[in-house]
Enzyme design. Structure first.
Site, short mmCIF file in Angstrom:
data_model
loop_
_atom_site.label_atom_id
_atom_site.label_comp_id
_atom_site.label_asym_id
_atom_site.label_seq_id
_atom_site.Cartn_x
_atom_site.Cartn_y
_atom_site.Cartn_z
N ASP A 1 1.22 -1.46 0.01
CA ASP A 1 0.08 -0.02 0.20
C ASP A 1 0.64 1.56 0.17
OD1 ASP A 1 0.37 -0.24 2.64
OD2 ASP A 1 -0.99 -0.17 3.33
N SER A 2 1.96 1.14 0.39
CA SER A 2 2.93 2.45 -0.13
C SER A 2 2.17 3.18 -1.50
CB SER A 2 4.61 1.75 0.02
OG SER A 2 4.73 0.49 -1.03
N ASP B 1 -0.53 -6.10 -0.24
CA ASP B 1 -1.40 -5.63 0.83
C ASP B 1 -2.80 -5.14 1.10
OD1 ASP B 1 0.71 -4.75 3.04
OD2 ASP B 1 1.24 -3.41 1.91
N LYS C 1 -0.72 -9.80 3.09
CA LYS C 1 0.14 -8.92 4.27
C LYS C 1 -0.98 -8.14 4.95
CE LYS C 1 3.21 -6.00 4.03
NZ LYS C 1 2.87 -4.60 4.80
N GLU D 1 -1.46 -5.26 8.15
CA GLU D 1 -0.85 -4.58 9.61
C GLU D 1 -0.98 -4.79 11.20
OE1 GLU D 1 0.15 -0.58 9.08
OE2 GLU D 1 1.06 -1.08 6.98
N GLU E 1 9.33 -3.96 11.01
CA GLU E 1 9.60 -2.43 10.03
C GLU E 1 10.39 -1.72 10.85
OE1 GLU E 1 6.80 -0.98 6.98
OE2 GLU E 1 7.74 1.03 6.83
O1 KIV Z 1 3.52 -1.37 1.89
C1 KIV Z 1 4.80 -1.52 1.64
O2 KIV Z 1 5.13 -1.64 0.51
C2 KIV Z 1 5.29 -1.84 2.99
C3 KIV Z 1 6.59 -2.22 3.07
C4 KIV Z 1 7.60 -1.28 3.07
C5 KIV Z 1 6.98 -2.76 4.06
O3 KIV Z 1 4.74 -2.32 2.90
#
Ligand code: KIV
Length: 290
Positions: free
Chosen positions: A48-49, A87, A117, A119, A186
């Site tokens: 989600d970056s 994510d 993934k 969090e 992280e």
């Molecule tokens: O959103 C993302 O790219 C991430 C990574 C930096 C682990 O969660």
């Protein structure tokens, strides 16, 4: 995509015991997915970056499930070997386990992700367990959890105090015990990442968490040096493509303005006749536009 074998979840899990590091990198489109796959990444994360590096937001909170599904589908078309993880975006899995199951189903079915993934720590352990029991592989993410940026008071390193350290070890243990097959760690001191790596039976993948993790992850735009203004201590740039892109566009602009491009070698005359069997792009696609 040929006969290359995809990397499986059991293979990734076994890396910990074999002492073979896992290489993870983000990608958001098919072209970068193909390149990082060919470069040898084991896992590709549709992070989600993308909210920050693709969409230009200040944080990851505006990213939607539709955004993740869209980018995930594109990335899936570029991968031959690497495992595809996506994510779960902000608030797509924390309302209830049922909501998480429905969101993850979309990411896997429509987005073609092979794992998701999430969090969080102790508070999402039951949800992780439900997803795993439904046959969806889960990657955990503890430490600096960017979806909690407001609660954390910014993008800050976590686990500096004794209390925080214990809390993060408990979080990591809870998510691993719930069935996550690996954990992203992280932004935490390297000693804490090492303690978690020793504590849990699944591989840890660090970002800003030192060298003792079982693997590492970086955002592809950071690794390639596309944004020179982003230079946290943990980041190593393996290329300087920001400068290369600017120089290439400046050269192109200069040649267009001087009428130096396109030259005869990039132009077709009626006298040249039809292109060969390969068409303009050397493949089946005879269309002249992207
Ligand atoms: O959103 C993302 O790219 C991430 C990574 C930096 C682990 O969660």
């Amino acid at each position: 995509m040929g006969t290359t074998k995809k990397i499986t979840v059991p293979q990734l899990l076994s890396r910990k015991h074999k002492g073979r590091k896992i290489v993870m990198v983000t990608a958001y489109d098919a072209t970068f997915a193909r390149l990082v796959d060919q470069g040898g990444a084991d896992m590709v994360l549709v992070g989600d970056s993308l909210g920050m590096v693709v969409q230009g937001h200040d944080n990851t909170l505006p990213v939607t499930l539709d955004d993740i599904v869209y980018h995930c589908r594109a990335v899936s078309r570029g991968l031959a070997r690497a495992h595809l993880c996506a994510d779960m975006p902000f608030m797509s899995y924390k309302i209830s386990a049922e909501q998480a199951l429905a969101s993850a189903a979309r990411v896997v079915q429509d987005g073609r992700a092979e794992s998701v993934k999430l969090e969080g720590g102790v508070e999402i352990a039951e949800t992780v367990s439900r997803l795993v029991r439904a046959g969806i592989p889960v990657v955990g993410h503890v430490g600096l959890t960017p979806q909690s940026v407001h609660a954390l008071g910014g993008f800050r390193m976590q686990g500096r105090t004794g209390f925080d350290r214990e809390r993060l070890i408990e979080d990591a243990r809870a998510v691993a015990d719930a069935g996550a097959f690996c954990l992203v760690l992280e932004s935490m001191p390297l000693e804490l990442a090492q303690a978690i790596t020793d504590e849990v039976s699944v591989p840890t993948i660090g970002i800003g968490a030192g060298p003792h993790c079982d693997g590492q992850v970086l955002v592809i735009y950071d690794l390639l040096g596309l944004d020179e203004s982003f230079s946290p201590r943990f980041l190593k740039r393996y290329a300087h493509l920001g400068a290369s892109v600017r120089e290439a566009v400046a050269s192109y602009a200069d040649e267009v303005r001087r009428s130096a491009f396109p030259g005869p070698e990039h132009s077709t005359s009626v006298a040249d006749g039809e292109p060969g069997d390969g068409g303009l792009y050397g493949g089946a696609n005879k269309d002249v536009s992207h």
